[in-house]
Design an enzyme around this catalytic site. Structure first.
Site: not given
Ligand code: QAP
Ligand code: CO
Length: 168
Positions: A46, A51, A91-92, A133-134, A137
């Site tokens: 994701g 990000q 998370c990236l 989660h996204e 962000h």
């Protein structure tokens, strides 16, 4: 297509609250394609526009094993339907760190697709975790915000050290 730079915690730009998308056009679809290329290359499941320093309410994900089920959510919103679940999230933007977070299990999600058409889905399990989660962000929130200050500060120090070493 292009691979975009992924911002890493504690970069203050990750705290930006994204603005609603007003036009789903070819320029936005180019950003979406670049986000997929960036996410698949990472590899991740994701990625939110925040990000990659694009502050629009847009996220992409693909939780399939074969990486052949791309999903796009533009201006996403959700309502909890039932239950809670705990998942070991990563998370990236927080590379190399994973921890347990409790979130809603079943949720109802509304969004626009890549042609600007509204759709609604219900999600549970990993798909639900990933969407929540996204969307966090897009509101400037990270999964480490759900952890203790002690844990968050440790992660911050570790990543800052790695980022300094990379720049040195
Ligand atoms: C968000 O995260 C997510 O630490 C997507 O070194 C994660 O794709 C939602 C990744 C888990 C639900 C459950 C993380 C890649 C990828 C790392 C990701 C790393 C390399 C994270
Ligand atoms: Co993330």
């Amino acid at each position: 297509m292009a691979i975009l730079e992924i911002l890493e915690f504690p970069d203050p730009r990750l705290r930006t609250v994204a603005k609603p998308v007003e036009q789903v056009d070819d320029a936005l679809r180019k950003t979406i394609d670049d986000m997929f290329e960036t996410m698949y290359a990472a590899p991740g499941i994701g990625l939110a526009a925040t990000q990659v320093n694009v502050h629009k309410r847009l996220l992409v994900l693909d939780i399939s094993d074969e990486k052949n089920q791309p999903m796009v959510f533009i201006n996403p919103t959700f309502e909890p339907v039932a239950g809670q679940q705990e998942y070991n999230e990563g998370c990236l933007s927080v590379p190399g760190y994973y921890d347990n977070v409790t979130r809603h299990d079943r949720i109802r999600v509304k969004a626009l697709d890549r042609m600007g058409q509204p759709f609604e889905i219900e999600a549970d399990g990993l798909l639900s975790v990933c969407i929540q989660h996204e969307i966090d962000h897009l509101d400037g929130k990270l999964f480490v915000d759900y952890l203790s200050r002690l844990k968050r500060d440790r992660v911050k120090n570790k990543l800052e050290k790695e980022q300094r070493a990379r720049r040195a």
